[in-house]
Design an enzyme around this catalytic site. Structure first.
Site, mmCIF file in Angstrom:
data_model
loop_
_atom_site.group_PDB
_atom_site.id
_atom_site.type_symbol
_atom_site.label_atom_id
_atom_site.label_comp_id
_atom_site.label_asym_id
_atom_site.label_seq_id
_atom_site.Cartn_x
_atom_site.Cartn_y
_atom_site.Cartn_z
ATOM 1 N N CYS A 123 0.817 -1.216 0.000
ATOM 2 C CA CYS A 123 0.000 0.000 0.000
ATOM 3 C C CYS A 123 0.853 1.270 0.000
ATOM 4 O O CYS A 123 0.696 2.135 -0.861
ATOM 5 C CB CYS A 123 -0.928 -0.040 1.211
ATOM 6 S SG CYS A 123 -1.909 1.436 1.397
ATOM 7 N N HIS B 140 -23.665 23.863 2.667
ATOM 8 C CA HIS B 140 -23.823 24.357 1.298
ATOM 9 C C HIS B 140 -22.717 25.357 0.991
ATOM 10 O O HIS B 140 -22.363 26.143 1.857
ATOM 11 C CB HIS B 140 -25.186 25.049 1.165
ATOM 12 C CG HIS B 140 -25.412 25.639 -0.184
ATOM 13 N ND1 HIS B 140 -25.703 24.860 -1.282
ATOM 14 C CD2 HIS B 140 -25.372 26.927 -0.613
ATOM 15 C CE1 HIS B 140 -25.848 25.646 -2.333
ATOM 16 N NE2 HIS B 140 -25.644 26.893 -1.964
ATOM 17 N N ARG C 162 -4.365 -9.898 -8.335
ATOM 18 C CA ARG C 162 -3.273 -10.138 -7.387
ATOM 19 C C ARG C 162 -3.506 -11.485 -6.713
ATOM 20 O O ARG C 162 -4.635 -11.910 -6.536
ATOM 21 C CB ARG C 162 -3.215 -9.002 -6.358
ATOM 22 C CG ARG C 162 -2.905 -7.665 -7.060
ATOM 23 C CD ARG C 162 -2.689 -6.533 -6.090
ATOM 24 N NE ARG C 162 -1.635 -6.716 -5.135
ATOM 25 C CZ ARG C 162 -0.344 -6.418 -5.346
ATOM 26 N NH1 ARG C 162 0.053 -5.936 -6.509
ATOM 27 N NH2 ARG C 162 0.555 -6.617 -4.399
HETATM 28 C C1 LIG Z 1 -1.214 -0.157 -7.730
HETATM 29 C C2 LIG Z 1 -2.070 -0.483 -6.529
HETATM 30 C C3 LIG Z 1 -2.971 0.454 -6.064
HETATM 31 C C4 LIG Z 1 -3.749 0.172 -4.953
HETATM 32 N N1 LIG Z 1 -4.623 1.131 -4.520
HETATM 33 C C5 LIG Z 1 -5.372 0.884 -3.428
HETATM 34 C C6 LIG Z 1 -6.243 1.881 -2.921
HETATM 35 O O1 LIG Z 1 -6.344 2.981 -3.473
HETATM 36 N N2 LIG Z 1 -6.961 1.604 -1.812
HETATM 37 C C7 LIG Z 1 -6.870 0.388 -1.176
HETATM 38 O O2 LIG Z 1 -7.547 0.180 -0.164
HETATM 39 N N3 LIG Z 1 -6.043 -0.586 -1.632
HETATM 40 C C8 LIG Z 1 -5.295 -0.365 -2.729
HETATM 41 N N4 LIG Z 1 -4.432 -1.321 -3.167
HETATM 42 C C9 LIG Z 1 -4.409 -2.619 -2.456
HETATM 43 C C10 LIG Z 1 -3.584 -2.513 -1.171
HETATM 44 O O3 LIG Z 1 -2.281 -2.103 -1.483
HETATM 45 C C11 LIG Z 1 -3.575 -3.856 -0.442
HETATM 46 O O4 LIG Z 1 -4.905 -4.279 -0.234
HETATM 47 C C12 LIG Z 1 -2.886 -3.748 0.906
HETATM 48 O O5 LIG Z 1 -1.554 -3.314 0.769
HETATM 49 C C13 LIG Z 1 -2.906 -5.101 1.624
HETATM 50 O O6 LIG Z 1 -2.276 -4.987 2.851
HETATM 51 P P1 LIG Z 1 -1.594 -6.253 3.553
HETATM 52 O O7 LIG Z 1 -1.117 -5.762 4.874
HETATM 53 O O8 LIG Z 1 -2.503 -7.405 3.506
HETATM 54 O O9 LIG Z 1 -0.363 -6.666 2.613
HETATM 55 P P2 LIG Z 1 0.822 -5.871 1.913
HETATM 56 O O10 LIG Z 1 0.601 -4.421 1.889
HETATM 57 O O11 LIG Z 1 1.067 -6.571 0.623
HETATM 58 O O12 LIG Z 1 2.045 -6.112 2.885
HETATM 59 C C14 LIG Z 1 2.573 -7.377 3.111
HETATM 60 C C15 LIG Z 1 4.007 -7.228 3.568
HETATM 61 O O13 LIG Z 1 4.480 -8.505 3.999
HETATM 62 C C16 LIG Z 1 5.848 -8.626 3.645
HETATM 63 N N5 LIG Z 1 6.161 -10.065 3.607
HETATM 64 C C17 LIG Z 1 5.613 -11.003 2.790
HETATM 65 N N6 LIG Z 1 6.132 -12.224 3.094
HETATM 66 C C18 LIG Z 1 7.014 -12.027 4.111
HETATM 67 C C19 LIG Z 1 7.848 -12.900 4.847
HETATM 68 N N7 LIG Z 1 7.874 -14.215 4.619
HETATM 69 N N8 LIG Z 1 8.635 -12.362 5.825
HETATM 70 C C20 LIG Z 1 8.600 -11.023 6.076
HETATM 71 N N9 LIG Z 1 7.824 -10.165 5.403
HETATM 72 C C21 LIG Z 1 7.037 -10.655 4.432
HETATM 73 C C22 LIG Z 1 5.923 -7.945 2.293
HETATM 74 O O14 LIG Z 1 7.260 -7.532 2.017
HETATM 75 C C23 LIG Z 1 4.962 -6.770 2.480
HETATM 76 O O15 LIG Z 1 5.635 -5.609 2.893
HETATM 77 C C24 LIG Z 1 -3.621 -1.079 -4.275
HETATM 78 C C25 LIG Z 1 -2.703 -2.028 -4.733
HETATM 79 C C26 LIG Z 1 -1.933 -1.741 -5.845
HETATM 80 C C27 LIG Z 1 -0.944 -2.758 -6.326
#
Ligand SMILES: Cc1cc2nc3c(=O)[nH]c(=O)nc-3n(C[C@H](O)[C@H](O)[C@H](O)COP(=O)(O)OP(=O)(O)OC[C@H]3O[C@@H](n4cnc5c(N)ncnc54)[C@H](O)[C@@H]3O)c2cc1C
Length: 465
Positions: free
Chosen positions: A43, A444, A273
């Site tokens: 994110c 407004h 994704r």
């Molecule tokens: C281009 C784009 C635009 C987006 N825009 C929006 C938006 O406007 N609004 C919205 O709500 N969502 C948006 N999203 C989706 C949003 O980014 C994700 O839903 C969100 O980041 C999910 O959060 P998370 O904590 O589940 O995982 P992530 O943010 O993916 O974080 C997971 C973390 O875990 C770490 N990790 C993975 N495996 C391991 C391991 N074995 N050991 C240590 N670390 C590890 C990774 O390095 C990563 O930093 C967008 C996504 C993209 C690609």
């Protein structure tokens, strides 16, 4: 091998993981968070924030360019605008840097220990982390898996050379001359629109019959109109087959069997994704799955005692605010509080032009669930503030139960409607009825008045239409 023990170990510091760790720290839980990449996850570093920075820069540039060709109805004139994309990207990187530093500070303030490295499960209570200074063993009473998701790669278009994912698209140093976007979901459309405004010639290739297939046709119509105005070509019911023989074009097959070559110096593949469930020892733990995702219950518990999962790794909707809400809830559950997932809605926003917001049930979803519905729709063309901003396309739509007037859903399409989304969610979460929205004074002139008018219209007595 160094060893440490803690009450809670969070794997992944995206919005799900870091929020969980901060809340756990606030509640006095001895917490460790492990992150293989940058704090903030997808994110903050390659998702929500960088994409919105690029979209904003593209909007600004487009408005000035529009004025430079004498098309500003407001009488604004500008001369020969240009954009230095490398500078735009370093501005975006500065924002990301400030936010990731902010996350580190918040974790430290909550006394969370941060371990940088890739975590791998040894068993349900123990994780090994490959850090820069060697192996670290961490034993924990509870573990939260918040490992997020990766972009899906198409076998015919692997990510290399001119074929890129959203991650690379957010760090391009030059605007591509011809950009083909494979996948007409929200990420492809947001980035495709931004690059068109920055000067690229953009073609969107979508396999289904409609772009943004998760939204109803009425919400998508104003976006389609704007894509046309921006000169973006949209091919629906069309399949990306791979690169042309010389590698310089995208091969596309249309529904009627025609084969097209679409010249493209960049091909952005945004076809979805997939959860990050491999490579962290998760295979050996053999947790129950729901399709490709980790299966969780209403407390985000997985099938193994003491192991929780949150965020993208647990499935749709893959949105940062869902991950954060799950993270906060799980921290409280681990601290002994009685919590369960009881949210009435998770709003979804497309930061397209114009923006789309959907909170709660659409009219069709409400009917499918057996409700008889009342619908009130109010166009921005009848809203004074929208007129003053040259943003008259779009509407707000309220969906309510016909028998009780309970609000089931609110959707909107229009410029800047993302900022209205909180009032939509609040109405649904608080169990508002149409009369509650209609009886609330909306300042407004604001575009939020369209919500009040939509509720009034559903009640049969709109004032301004
Ligand atoms: C281009 C784009 C635009 C987006 N825009 C929006 C938006 O406007 N609004 C919205 O709500 N969502 C948006 N999203 C989706 C949003 O980014 C994700 O839903 C969100 O980041 C999910 O959060 P998370 O904590 O589940 O995982 P992530 O943010 O993916 O974080 C997971 C973390 O875990 C770490 N990790 C993975 N495996 C391991 C391991 N074995 N050991 C240590 N670390 C590890 C990774 O390095 C990563 O930093 C967008 C996504 C993209 C690609």
């Amino acid at each position: 091998m160094k060893e440490m023990s803690c009450k809670l170990l969070v794997i992944g510091a995206g919005p799900g993981g870091y929020v969980c760790a901060i809340r756990a720290g606030q509640l006095g839980i001895d917490t460790v968070i492990v992150e293989a990449g940058k704090l903030g996850g997808t994110c903050l570093t390659v998702g929500c924030i960088p994409s919105k920075a690029l979209i904003h820069a593209a909007d600004e540039f487009d408005a000035i360019r529009h004025a430079s060709i004498g098309k500003s109805a407001m009488g604004i004139n500008a001369e020969n605008p240009s954009i230095d994309l490398a500078k735009t990207i370093s501005w975006k990187d500065g924002i990301v840097g400030r936010l990731t530093t902010g996350v580190a500070n918040l974790l430290q303030k909550s006394r969370v220990k941060i371990v940088h490295g890739r975590a791998r499960f040894r068993d349900g209570k123990t994780v090994e982390v490959e850090t820069e200074t060697g192996q670290q063993l961490i034993r924990a009473e509870a573990i939260v898996i918040a490992t997020g998701s990766d972009p899906v790669e198409l076998p015919a278009l692997p990510f290399e050379g001119r074929v890129i994912s959203s991650t690379e698209a957010l760090s391009l140093k030059e605007v591509p001359k011809n950009l083909a976007v494979v996948g007409g979901g929200y990420i492809g459309l947001e980035l495709g629109t931004a690059f068109a405004k920055l000067g690229a010639s953009v073609t969107i290739v979508e396999a289904t019959e409609q772009i943004l297939p998760l939204y109803d046709a009425d919400l998508v119509k104003p976006v389609l109109r704007r894509l046309g105005q921006l000169g973006i070509k949209v091919l629906t019911s069309a399949k990306a087959m791979g690169l042309s023989a010389n590698g310089e074009a995208l091969l596309v097959e249309t529904a009627d069997g025609r084969k097209l070559d679409i010249a493209a110096d960049r091909i952005l593949v945004t076809v979805g994704r997939r959860p990050r469930t491999i490579g962290s020892g998760l295979e050996e733990l053999d947790l129950d799955r729901s399709g490709p995702y980790l299966r969780i219950d209403d407390r985000c518990r997985t099938s193994m005692r003491g192991i929780y999962a949150i965020g993208d790794v647990t499935g749709e909707p893959m949105l940062a605010h869902r991950a954060m809400a799950q993270g906060e809830m799980v921290a409280e559950i681990i601290a002994g509080k009685k919590r369960a997932w009881d949210k009435r809605c998770i709003p979804a926003i497309c930061f397209t032009d114009p923006e789309i917001v959907s909170a709660g049930l659409s009219p069709e979803e409400a009917r499918e669930q057996g409700y008889e519905v009342k619908i009130g729709q109010f166009p921005f063309a009848a809203n004074g503030r929208a007129m003053t901003m040259g943003a008259e396309d779009g509407f707000v739509r309220v969906v309510a139960r016909a028998d009780t007037n309970l609000v089931l859903g609110v959707q909107a399409v229009g410029s800047g409607v993302s900022e209205l989304s909180a009032s939509f969610s609040l109405a649904i979460e608080m169990g508002a009825r149409l009369e509650d929205i209609a009886g609330t004074i909306h300042a407004h002139p604001t575009r939020s008045e369209a919500l009040q008018e939509a509720a009034l219209r559903a009640l049969g007595h709109a004032l301004h239409i």
